[in-house]
Design a protein around this motif. Structure first.
Motif, PDB file in Angstrom:
ATOM      1  N   ASP A  23       0.816  -1.227   0.000  1.00  0.00           N
ATOM      2  CA  ASP A  23       0.000   0.000   0.000  1.00  0.00           C
ATOM      3  C   ASP A  23       0.847   1.274   0.000  1.00  0.00           C
ATOM      4  N   GLY A  24       2.181   1.113  -0.005  1.00  0.00           N
ATOM      5  CA  GLY A  24       3.067   2.257  -0.177  1.00  0.00           C
ATOM      6  C   GLY A  24       3.446   2.988   1.097  1.00  0.00           C
ATOM      7  N   THR A  25       3.038   2.479   2.247  1.00  0.00           N
ATOM      8  CA  THR A  25       3.366   3.181   3.491  1.00  0.00           C
ATOM      9  C   THR A  25       4.739   2.803   4.049  1.00  0.00           C
ATOM     10  N   LEU A  26       5.310   1.723   3.533  1.00  0.00           N
ATOM     11  CA  LEU A  26       6.648   1.313   3.974  1.00  0.00           C
ATOM     12  C   LEU A  26       7.532   1.168   2.741  1.00  0.00           C
ATOM     13  N   PRO A  27       8.463   2.102   2.547  1.00  0.00           N
ATOM     14  CA  PRO A  27       9.310   2.056   1.351  1.00  0.00           C
ATOM     15  C   PRO A  27      10.327   0.920   1.418  1.00  0.00           C
ATOM     16  N   THR A  28      10.690   0.426   0.255  1.00  0.00           N
ATOM     17  CA  THR A  28      11.720  -0.608   0.143  1.00  0.00           C
ATOM     18  C   THR A  28      12.659  -0.248  -0.996  1.00  0.00           C
ATOM     19  N   ILE A  29      13.760  -0.966  -1.025  1.00  0.00           N
ATOM     20  CA  ILE A  29      14.676  -0.874  -2.157  1.00  0.00           C
ATOM     21  C   ILE A  29      14.864  -2.276  -2.708  1.00  0.00           C
ATOM     22  N   LYS A  30      15.218  -2.366  -3.960  1.00  0.00           N
ATOM     23  CA  LYS A  30      15.466  -3.664  -4.567  1.00  0.00           C
ATOM     24  C   LYS A  30      16.941  -3.746  -4.922  1.00  0.00           C
ATOM     25  N   VAL A  31      17.599  -4.768  -4.407  1.00  0.00           N
ATOM     26  CA  VAL A  31      19.015  -5.001  -4.675  1.00  0.00           C
ATOM     27  C   VAL A  31      19.118  -6.389  -5.298  1.00  0.00           C
ATOM     28  N   GLY A  32      19.434  -6.418  -6.569  1.00  0.00           N
ATOM     29  CA  GLY A  32      19.416  -7.695  -7.274  1.00  0.00           C
ATOM     30  C   GLY A  32      17.991  -8.218  -7.278  1.00  0.00           C
ATOM     31  N   GLY A  33      17.796  -9.414  -6.788  1.00  0.00           N
ATOM     32  CA  GLY A  33      16.463  -9.986  -6.697  1.00  0.00           C
ATOM     33  C   GLY A  33      15.839  -9.853  -5.334  1.00  0.00           C
ATOM     34  N   ARG A  34      16.506  -9.137  -4.431  1.00  0.00           N
ATOM     35  CA  ARG A  34      16.025  -9.040  -3.050  1.00  0.00           C
ATOM     36  C   ARG A  34      15.331  -7.714  -2.797  1.00  0.00           C
ATOM     37  N   ARG A  35      14.244  -7.764  -2.060  1.00  0.00           N
ATOM     38  CA  ARG A  35      13.520  -6.572  -1.621  1.00  0.00           C
ATOM     39  C   ARG A  35      13.976  -6.311  -0.192  1.00  0.00           C
ATOM     40  N   LEU A  36      14.511  -5.120   0.073  1.00  0.00           N
ATOM     41  CA  LEU A  36      15.064  -4.788   1.384  1.00  0.00           C
ATOM     42  C   LEU A  36      14.395  -3.548   1.961  1.00  0.00           C
ATOM     43  N   ILE A  37      14.349  -3.510   3.279  1.00  0.00           N
ATOM     44  CA  ILE A  37      13.827  -2.342   3.998  1.00  0.00           C
ATOM     45  C   ILE A  37      14.998  -1.708   4.732  1.00  0.00           C
ATOM     46  N   LEU A  38      15.174  -0.422   4.530  1.00  0.00           N
ATOM     47  CA  LEU A  38      16.225   0.283   5.275  1.00  0.00           C
ATOM     48  C   LEU A  38      15.797   0.404   6.728  1.00  0.00           C
ATOM     49  N   ARG A  39      16.744   0.217   7.621  1.00  0.00           N
ATOM     50  CA  ARG A  39      16.439   0.294   9.053  1.00  0.00           C
ATOM     51  C   ARG A  39      15.828   1.653   9.415  1.00  0.00           C
ATOM     52  N   THR A  40      16.333   2.707   8.808  1.00  0.00           N
ATOM     53  CA  THR A  40      15.804   4.042   9.109  1.00  0.00           C
ATOM     54  C   THR A  40      14.352   4.176   8.649  1.00  0.00           C
ATOM     55  N   ASP A  41      13.998   3.552   7.515  1.00  0.00           N
ATOM     56  CA  ASP A  41      12.613   3.584   7.051  1.00  0.00           C
ATOM     57  C   ASP A  41      11.693   2.806   7.984  1.00  0.00           C
ATOM     58  N   LEU A  42      12.162   1.667   8.472  1.00  0.00           N
ATOM     59  CA  LEU A  42      11.371   0.871   9.410  1.00  0.00           C
ATOM     60  C   LEU A  42      11.151   1.645  10.710  1.00  0.00           C
ATOM     61  N   GLU A  43      12.216   2.266  11.215  1.00  0.00           N
ATOM     62  CA  GLU A  43      12.101   3.057  12.442  1.00  0.00           C
ATOM     63  C   GLU A  43      11.168   4.247  12.246  1.00  0.00           C
TER      64      GLU A  43
END
Length: 54
Positions: A23-43
């Motif tokens: 729903d777009g409320t938690l941003p992620t980045i894609k590195v290769g085939g992996r979807r990752l959440i930055l710790r700062t975004d989670l916090e």
């Protein structure tokens, strides 16, 4: 961090995180085939609830 790591760190389910990503409320980045959440975004995401409650 991975979705699994983020779920463990925040004590929420992976399903919850996937819903927030979708729903777009938690941003992620894609590195290769992996979807990752930055710790700062989670916090920041969880910090926003603290601000709403105040």
């Amino acid at each position: 961090m991975s979705i699994v790591d983020a779920a463990d760190a925040s004590s929420v389910s992976r399903s919850f995180l996937y819903l927030k990503i979708k729903d777009g409320t938690l941003p992620t980045i894609k590195v290769g085939g992996r979807r990752l959440i930055l710790r700062t975004d989670l916090e920041s995401y969880f910090e926003s609830f603290r601000k709403e409650a105040a």
